[in-house]
Design a protein around this motif. Structure first.
Motif, PDB file in Angstrom:
ATOM      1  N   UNK A 235      40.350  58.403  75.482  1.00  0.00           N
ATOM      2  CA  UNK A 235      40.638  59.845  75.598  1.00  0.00           C
ATOM      3  C   UNK A 235      41.319  60.339  74.322  1.00  0.00           C
ATOM      4  N   UNK A 236      42.326  59.600  73.860  1.00  0.00           N
ATOM      5  CA  UNK A 236      43.065  60.053  72.669  1.00  0.00           C
ATOM      6  C   UNK A 236      42.160  60.021  71.438  1.00  0.00           C
ATOM      7  N   UNK A 237      41.324  58.974  71.355  1.00  0.00           N
ATOM      8  CA  UNK A 237      40.396  58.926  70.213  1.00  0.00           C
ATOM      9  C   UNK A 237      39.511  60.176  70.231  1.00  0.00           C
ATOM     10  N   UNK A 331      43.403  61.150  81.687  1.00  0.00           N
ATOM     11  CA  UNK A 331      43.140  62.278  80.813  1.00  0.00           C
ATOM     12  C   UNK A 331      44.394  62.748  80.070  1.00  0.00           C
ATOM     13  N   UNK A 332      45.537  62.741  80.754  1.00  0.00           N
ATOM     14  CA  UNK A 332      46.765  63.228  80.108  1.00  0.00           C
ATOM     15  C   UNK A 332      47.779  62.132  79.773  1.00  0.00           C
ATOM     16  N   UNK A 337      52.105  58.760  76.135  1.00  0.00           N
ATOM     17  CA  UNK A 337      52.360  57.472  75.478  1.00  0.00           C
ATOM     18  C   UNK A 337      52.429  57.630  73.956  1.00  0.00           C
ATOM     19  N   UNK A 338      51.512  58.447  73.441  1.00  0.00           N
ATOM     20  CA  UNK A 338      51.481  58.675  71.991  1.00  0.00           C
ATOM     21  C   UNK A 338      52.795  59.299  71.520  1.00  0.00           C
ATOM     22  N   UNK A 346      47.784  49.984  72.526  1.00  0.00           N
ATOM     23  CA  UNK A 346      48.688  49.448  73.555  1.00  0.00           C
ATOM     24  C   UNK A 346      48.548  50.187  74.888  1.00  0.00           C
ATOM     25  N   UNK A 347      47.755  51.252  74.911  1.00  0.00           N
ATOM     26  CA  UNK A 347      47.674  52.065  76.137  1.00  0.00           C
ATOM     27  C   UNK A 347      47.152  51.250  77.320  1.00  0.00           C
TER      28      UNK A 347
END
Ligand code: CMC
Length: 396
Positions: A235-237, A331-332, A337-338, A346-347
């Motif tokens: 998701x973050x990517x 999704x959120x 975490x970021x 590491x997520x």
């Protein structure tokens, strides 16, 4: 089909009875031991939730103190385990290290485990829950070339993990209580989710009476994929890609709808939830609070706004509406975490750390279940018909 049904992906097969977690995908309900996830997220702690999942009841004060003490007592790893890390390639994905190290723990905890004995099973469960943050943090430390940090038993579960991740021998480090609380919440939301791919993998592996550390290792491997626990990283990517590219959100929505394109909207859709994922609702709120806590103009604001825009456009789009595709827990969670400084790779490790209690509770339930048998699905064979063997020199 004879006496069995064809059900690829187990869409309509109940593989076991379970009293741990209740999930109603049509209504968006999730309960651990009968307690709504919303209430646990608001009032409980991760360790208390672990006790609930393992015992089916919330602990009283004394039970919680005893449980916390036992988990704290087991946080250290055998020094020999430390040497395992040096066998991995530096810069390995921490999930690869975690799979290897948890599997290797079965060499330290095997002869002493009697899976028919309830007390012995509980000790294995405590060891796994307690050691997972240490294994997880050390996966990161090794992959980043940093020295290992030992657990600090006066710290809480989430705080201890943050400490082992970020403390340096050169300076004092105190985990941020705000981040520790947010991490504790994320762990509660990920602690169990009934018969998902990784939990079913743990049950299937354990059904042959395999070592529980090896069974959990199989669960970690299953979780890693982007369709399951790996989605939080994906998701973050995806969000970073959107923020950094010249294309707008609608472009990515169109790509997700295009069947010739492999791209999927990560963090969207769920096998069971067809209305909404209650975990996503809680985590969106927490993410919002965190963005406000960090103050205006912080670097995560844009990611959060992009995620909300994606959600808004998707939920108005017939493609997503007709297929009941809603944001899921992942999704959120990644934005939170970021913002804590947790690196992207590491997520899924944090997901595995949180889900360990679910895996081991299901393993424990399965071992005691008189109806439980070795897992052995059938198949529909569609290969070659019987034929004669031809010597290699005569084959064309
Ligand atoms: N983006 C675009 N289309 C999608 C998506 C998506 N994220 N998810 C499902 N679809 C479409 C899919 O193409 C199919 O369309 P059609 O009927 O035209 O063939 C339809 O929706 C049904 O999808 P499916 O793949 O048959 O559904 P599934 O139950 O087998 O898969 C899923 C569920 C979660 C694997 C899938 O929705 C997905 O890949 N989502 C993205 C990855 C993700 O966020 N995973 C985390 C799941 S929640 C955390 C966890 O428990 O691990």
């Amino acid at each position: 089909l004879g006496y069995f049904t064809y059900d690829p992906g187990f869409l309509s097969t109940a593989s076991c009875r379970s009293s741990i977690t209740f999930l109603d995908g049509e209504k968006g309900i999730l309960q651990y031991g009968g307690y709504p996830i919303e209430e646990l997220a608001d009032k409980s702690t991760f360790l208390e939730t672990c006790y609930l999942l393992m015992h089916g009841e919330l602990p009283n004060t004394e039970e919680l103190m005893e449980f916390t003490h036992v988990i704290t007592y087991h946080t250290m790893l055998n020094e020999a385990v430390k040497r395992f890390y040096s066998g991995f390639r530096r810069r390995s994905h921490p999930m690869a290290i975690m799979v290897g190290v948890v599997g290797a723990l079965s060499s330290f905890y095997h002869e002493g485990i009697d899976i028919r004995n309830a007390k012995s099973r509980m000790i294995a469960a405590h060891q796994l829950i307690a050691k997972m943050p240490t294994i997880a943090a050390w996966s990161y430390r090794y992959a980043s070339g940093l020295p290992f940090t030992y657990p600090q038993n006066h710290l809480g579960y989430a705080e201890n993990f943050l400490y082992m991740m970020f403390s340096m021998p050169t300076e004092e480090y105190t985990p941020d209580p705000y981040f520790a609380k947010a991490l504790d919440l994320i762990m509660i939301l990920h602690a169990d989710h009934e018969q998902n791919a990784s939990t079913s993998t743990v049950r299937l592996t354990g059904s042959s009476e395999a070592n529980p550390f090896a069974a959990v290792c199989a669960g970690i491997a299953s979780l890693w994929g982007p369709a399951h626990g790996g989605a939080n990283e994906a998701v973050i990517k995806m969000l970073l890609d959107i923020v950094e590219s010249d294309n707008d959100v609608a472009y990515y929505i169109d790509r997700a709808k295009d069947k010739d394109d492999q791209f999927r909207l990560m963090g969207f859709g769920h096998r069971v939830y067809k209305n909404h994922d209650p975990r996503a609702t809680i985590i969106r709120e927490t993410c919002h609070e965190l963005i406000e806590h960090l103050g205006e103009g912080n670097e995560y604001e844009e990611l959060f706004e992009t995620a909300m825009e994606l959600e808004r456009i998707a939920l108005e789009d017939d493609y997503f509406v007709s297929r009941n595709l809603y944001p899921n827990v992942d999704f959120y969670s990644g934005i939170i975490l970021l913002a804590m400084g947790i690196p992207l790779n590491m997520f899924t490790v944090i997901f595995a750390m949180s889900r360990t209690v679910g895996w081991i509770s299901h393993w424990n339930e399965m071992i005691q279940d008189p109806e439980s048998r070795i897992g052995r699905p059938r198949q529909l064979y569609d290969g070659a018909l019987p034929r004669e063997y031809i010597d290699v020199e005569k084959r064309t």
